[in-house]
Design a protein around this motif. Structure first.
Motif, PDB file in Angstrom:
ATOM      1  N   ASP A 102     -18.857  18.586  17.614  1.00 32.21           N
ATOM      2  CA  ASP A 102     -20.105  18.585  18.379  1.00 32.21           C
ATOM      3  C   ASP A 102     -19.840  18.404  19.872  1.00 32.21           C
ATOM      4  OD1 ASP A 102     -21.280  18.704  15.894  1.00 32.21           O
ATOM      5  OD2 ASP A 102     -21.846  16.597  15.849  1.00 32.21           O
ATOM      6  N   ARG A 103     -19.011  17.444  20.218  1.00 28.66           N
ATOM      7  CA  ARG A 103     -18.767  17.155  21.632  1.00 28.66           C
ATOM      8  C   ARG A 103     -18.134  18.351  22.347  1.00 28.66           C
ATOM      9  NH1 ARG A 103     -14.541  13.823  19.619  1.00 28.66           N
ATOM     10  NH2 ARG A 103     -12.562  14.843  20.031  1.00 28.66           N
ATOM     11  N   ASP A 104     -17.310  19.129  21.613  1.00 28.31           N
ATOM     12  CA  ASP A 104     -16.687  20.305  22.212  1.00 28.31           C
ATOM     13  C   ASP A 104     -17.738  21.381  22.518  1.00 28.31           C
ATOM     14  OD1 ASP A 104     -14.234  19.037  21.980  1.00 28.31           O
ATOM     15  OD2 ASP A 104     -13.760  20.013  20.070  1.00 28.31           O
ATOM     16  N   ILE A 105     -18.741  21.499  21.670  1.00 23.39           N
ATOM     17  CA  ILE A 105     -19.822  22.449  21.906  1.00 23.39           C
ATOM     18  C   ILE A 105     -20.598  22.056  23.159  1.00 23.39           C
ATOM     19  CG2 ILE A 105     -22.050  23.290  21.023  1.00 23.39           C
ATOM     20  CD1 ILE A 105     -20.802  23.150  18.208  1.00 23.39           C
ATOM     21  N   ILE A 106     -20.925  20.774  23.276  1.00 23.88           N
ATOM     22  CA  ILE A 106     -21.665  20.284  24.428  1.00 23.88           C
ATOM     23  C   ILE A 106     -20.847  20.462  25.705  1.00 23.88           C
ATOM     24  CG2 ILE A 106     -22.664  18.224  25.517  1.00 23.88           C
ATOM     25  CD1 ILE A 106     -24.309  19.333  23.189  1.00 23.88           C
TER      26      ILE A 106
END
Length: 109
Positions: A102-106
């Motif tokens: 998730d954090r990589d997408i953000i």
């Protein structure tokens, strides 16, 4: 974007705390969703943004040329295979979502 993600996470935590509700997850792959391209996160994050200089010809062709090397996808504001907005507004999201945290997408956005 982090604030939006935090609100999403809080909402999911509430739903997951309800007795009888379980989401399919894998320690190796993360959340299992109905769309294989989202395996691992269960999340697709995007932004709608006006790109008048890249869409002045009425298409998203130039925007896609710029976005692709950055690992981003461009689509119409109504989703895949929809036209861009009349004012040059497009939907931008990370191209890769399979096995991405998730954090990589953000961060990509």
């Amino acid at each position: 974007l982090n604030e939006v993600f935090d609100r999403l996470r809080e909402g999911l935590d509430v739903v997951e705390s309800i007795d009888g509700i379980e989401f399919a997850t894998s320690d190796k792959y993360g959340y299992v969703t109905s769309c294989p391209s989202n395996l691992g996160t269960g999340m697709r994050a995007s932004v709608h943004i006006k790109l008048p200089n890249l869409t002045s010809d009425g298409t998203d062709k130039k925007a896609k040329e710029v976005a692709k090397p950055l690992g981003l996808s461009v689509r119409g504001t109504g989703g895949e295979h929809t036209p861009i907005g009349a004012d040059g507004t497009v939907d931008i999201s990370p191209s890769g979502r399979l096995f991405i945290k998730d954090r990589d997408i953000i961060e990509k956005l």
